[in-house]
Design a protein around this motif. Structure first.
Motif, PDB file in Angstrom:
ATOM      1  N   SER A   1      63.535  12.720  48.117  1.00  0.00           N
ATOM      2  CA  SER A   1      63.181  12.913  46.700  1.00  0.00           C
ATOM      3  C   SER A   1      61.981  13.839  46.553  1.00  0.00           C
ATOM      4  CB  SER A   1      62.880  11.572  46.028  1.00  0.00           C
ATOM      5  OG  SER A   1      64.026  10.770  46.015  1.00  0.00           O
ATOM      6  N   GLU A   2      60.991  13.661  47.423  1.00  0.00           N
ATOM      7  CA  GLU A   2      59.815  14.532  47.382  1.00  0.00           C
ATOM      8  C   GLU A   2      60.187  15.966  47.756  1.00  0.00           C
ATOM      9  OE1 GLU A   2      56.480  11.206  48.706  1.00  0.00           O
ATOM     10  OE2 GLU A   2      57.580  12.313  50.249  1.00  0.00           O
ATOM     11  N   ALA A   3      61.059  16.119  48.749  1.00  0.00           N
ATOM     12  CA  ALA A   3      61.502  17.458  49.168  1.00  0.00           C
ATOM     13  C   ALA A   3      62.227  18.167  48.027  1.00  0.00           C
ATOM     14  CB  ALA A   3      62.397  17.359  50.400  1.00  0.00           C
ATOM     15  N   LEU A   4      63.019  17.427  47.274  1.00  0.00           N
ATOM     16  CA  LEU A   4      63.708  17.995  46.119  1.00  0.00           C
ATOM     17  C   LEU A   4      62.700  18.410  45.045  1.00  0.00           C
ATOM     18  CD1 LEU A   4      66.412  18.613  44.689  1.00  0.00           C
ATOM     19  CD2 LEU A   4      66.318  16.273  43.776  1.00  0.00           C
ATOM     20  N   LYS A   5      61.739  17.569  44.800  1.00  0.00           N
ATOM     21  CA  LYS A   5      60.740  17.824  43.757  1.00  0.00           C
ATOM     22  C   LYS A   5      59.936  19.098  44.028  1.00  0.00           C
ATOM     23  CE  LYS A   5      56.921  15.616  41.312  1.00  0.00           C
ATOM     24  NZ  LYS A   5      56.053  14.436  41.225  1.00  0.00           N
ATOM     25  N   ILE A   6      59.592  19.361  45.286  1.00  0.00           N
ATOM     26  CA  ILE A   6      58.799  20.550  45.602  1.00  0.00           C
ATOM     27  C   ILE A   6      59.656  21.786  45.868  1.00  0.00           C
ATOM     28  CG2 ILE A   6      56.847  19.202  46.453  1.00  0.00           C
ATOM     29  CD1 ILE A   6      57.685  20.139  49.321  1.00  0.00           C
ATOM     30  N   GLY A   7      60.970  21.630  45.862  1.00  0.00           N
ATOM     31  CA  GLY A   7      61.858  22.768  46.076  1.00  0.00           C
ATOM     32  C   GLY A   7      62.192  23.059  47.524  1.00  0.00           C
ATOM     33  N   MET A   8      61.923  22.109  48.410  1.00  0.00           N
ATOM     34  CA  MET A   8      62.235  22.304  49.820  1.00  0.00           C
ATOM     35  C   MET A   8      63.733  22.192  50.073  1.00  0.00           C
ATOM     36  SD  MET A   8      60.558  20.358  53.095  1.00  0.00           S
ATOM     37  CE  MET A   8      58.948  21.087  52.905  1.00  0.00           C
ATOM     38  N   VAL A   9      64.411  21.395  49.260  1.00  0.00           N
ATOM     39  CA  VAL A   9      65.865  21.282  49.294  1.00  0.00           C
ATOM     40  C   VAL A   9      66.397  21.541  47.893  1.00  0.00           C
ATOM     41  CG1 VAL A   9      65.898  19.679  51.261  1.00  0.00           C
ATOM     42  CG2 VAL A   9      65.892  18.769  48.935  1.00  0.00           C
ATOM     43  N   ASP A  10      67.633  22.001  47.794  1.00  0.00           N
ATOM     44  CA  ASP A  10      68.209  22.345  46.498  1.00  0.00           C
ATOM     45  C   ASP A  10      68.790  21.149  45.764  1.00  0.00           C
ATOM     46  OD1 ASP A  10      67.596  25.051  46.773  1.00  0.00           O
ATOM     47  OD2 ASP A  10      69.442  25.441  47.885  1.00  0.00           O
ATOM     48  N   GLN A  11      69.325  20.199  46.498  1.00  0.00           N
ATOM     49  CA  GLN A  11      69.897  19.036  45.845  1.00  0.00           C
ATOM     50  C   GLN A  11      70.074  17.902  46.836  1.00  0.00           C
ATOM     51  OE1 GLN A  11      74.028  21.270  45.558  1.00  0.00           O
ATOM     52  NE2 GLN A  11      74.223  19.269  44.635  1.00  0.00           N
ATOM     53  N   LEU A  12      70.220  16.712  46.285  1.00  0.00           N
ATOM     54  CA  LEU A  12      70.511  15.522  47.071  1.00  0.00           C
ATOM     55  C   LEU A  12      71.855  14.991  46.610  1.00  0.00           C
ATOM     56  CD1 LEU A  12      67.081  13.661  46.801  1.00  0.00           C
ATOM     57  CD2 LEU A  12      67.829  15.252  48.584  1.00  0.00           C
TER      58      LEU A  12
ATOM     59  N   PRO B   1      75.015  11.881  47.550  1.00  0.00           N
ATOM     60  CA  PRO B   1      75.386  10.722  48.367  1.00  0.00           C
ATOM     61  C   PRO B   1      76.168  11.175  49.600  1.00  0.00           C
ATOM     62  CG  PRO B   1      75.920  10.346  46.059  1.00  0.00           C
ATOM     63  CD  PRO B   1      75.533  11.793  46.193  1.00  0.00           C
ATOM     64  N   GLU B   2      76.032  10.425  50.665  1.00  0.00           N
ATOM     65  CA  GLU B   2      76.665  10.801  51.936  1.00  0.00           C
ATOM     66  C   GLU B   2      78.159  11.054  51.788  1.00  0.00           C
ATOM     67  OE1 GLU B   2      76.980   9.196  56.532  1.00  0.00           O
ATOM     68  OE2 GLU B   2      75.624   8.212  55.139  1.00  0.00           O
ATOM     69  N   ASP B   3      78.846  10.261  50.968  1.00  0.00           N
ATOM     70  CA  ASP B   3      80.290  10.428  50.831  1.00  0.00           C
ATOM     71  C   ASP B   3      80.671  11.671  50.023  1.00  0.00           C
ATOM     72  OD1 ASP B   3      79.421   9.405  48.379  1.00  0.00           O
ATOM     73  OD2 ASP B   3      81.200   8.147  48.107  1.00  0.00           O
ATOM     74  N   GLN B   4      79.688  12.368  49.462  1.00  0.00           N
ATOM     75  CA  GLN B   4      79.958  13.587  48.694  1.00  0.00           C
ATOM     76  C   GLN B   4      79.435  14.857  49.372  1.00  0.00           C
ATOM     77  OE1 GLN B   4      78.653  13.164  44.612  1.00  0.00           O
ATOM     78  NE2 GLN B   4      79.394  11.058  44.524  1.00  0.00           N
ATOM     79  N   VAL B   5      78.905  14.719  50.584  1.00  0.00           N
ATOM     80  CA  VAL B   5      78.308  15.864  51.273  1.00  0.00           C
ATOM     81  C   VAL B   5      79.336  16.974  51.510  1.00  0.00           C
ATOM     82  CG1 VAL B   5      77.263  16.655  53.448  1.00  0.00           C
ATOM     83  CG2 VAL B   5      76.400  14.599  52.320  1.00  0.00           C
ATOM     84  N   LEU B   6      80.484  16.650  52.053  1.00  0.00           N
ATOM     85  CA  LEU B   6      81.489  17.668  52.361  1.00  0.00           C
ATOM     86  C   LEU B   6      81.974  18.366  51.098  1.00  0.00           C
ATOM     87  CD1 LEU B   6      83.058  19.122  54.522  1.00  0.00           C
ATOM     88  CD2 LEU B   6      84.788  17.332  54.409  1.00  0.00           C
TER      89      LEU B   6
END
Length: 118
Positions: A31-42, A44-49
């Motif tokens: 959540s913190e990585a998303l907030k600072i822009g380190m990742v684009d989105q989060l 759920p594991e079953d939706q990764v593919l």
């Protein structure tokens, strides 16, 4: 080596966020990585593919040469800097990582991680 991480992170999340994170040795949860822009989105594991497929479809809709040219333009200054300073960066990293105080800190950090798992 350290410059590679610093420059890449700075290009991603900005100067001040990188400075604070590196000086304090911060680790970010998703959540913190998303907030600072380190990742684009989060997702759920079953939706990764499915999400990865949708994202790649979007990127692959752009002509390869245009995407590659833009990517190269955006990253060239950092790549040139890293390439031209490679030996110096390696020597600084080796000098840093082999200091007794750093080895001790890394040992304590590894012990803390092992304790978390246990």
């Amino acid at each position: 080596m350290l410059a590679m991480f610093k420059d890449t992170m700075m290009n991603t999340v900005g100067h001040r966020t990188t400075e604070v994170a590196l000086q304090l040795g911060l680790l970010y949860n998703p959540s913190e990585a998303l907030k600072i822009g380190m990742v684009d989105q989060l997702v759920p594991e079953d939706q990764v593919l499915a999400t990865a497929t949708q994202t790649m479809t979007k990127w692959l809709a752009i002509p390869d040469h245009a995407r590659a040219l833009t990517k190269s333009m955006m990253r060239k200054p950092t790549i040139d800097k890293l390439t031209s300073n490679r030996e110096t960066d390696i020597q600084h990293f080796v000098n840093f990582i082999t200091k007794d105080s750093i080895q001790k800190s890394l040992g304590m950090y590894m012990a803390m991680l092992k304790k978390r798992r246990g």
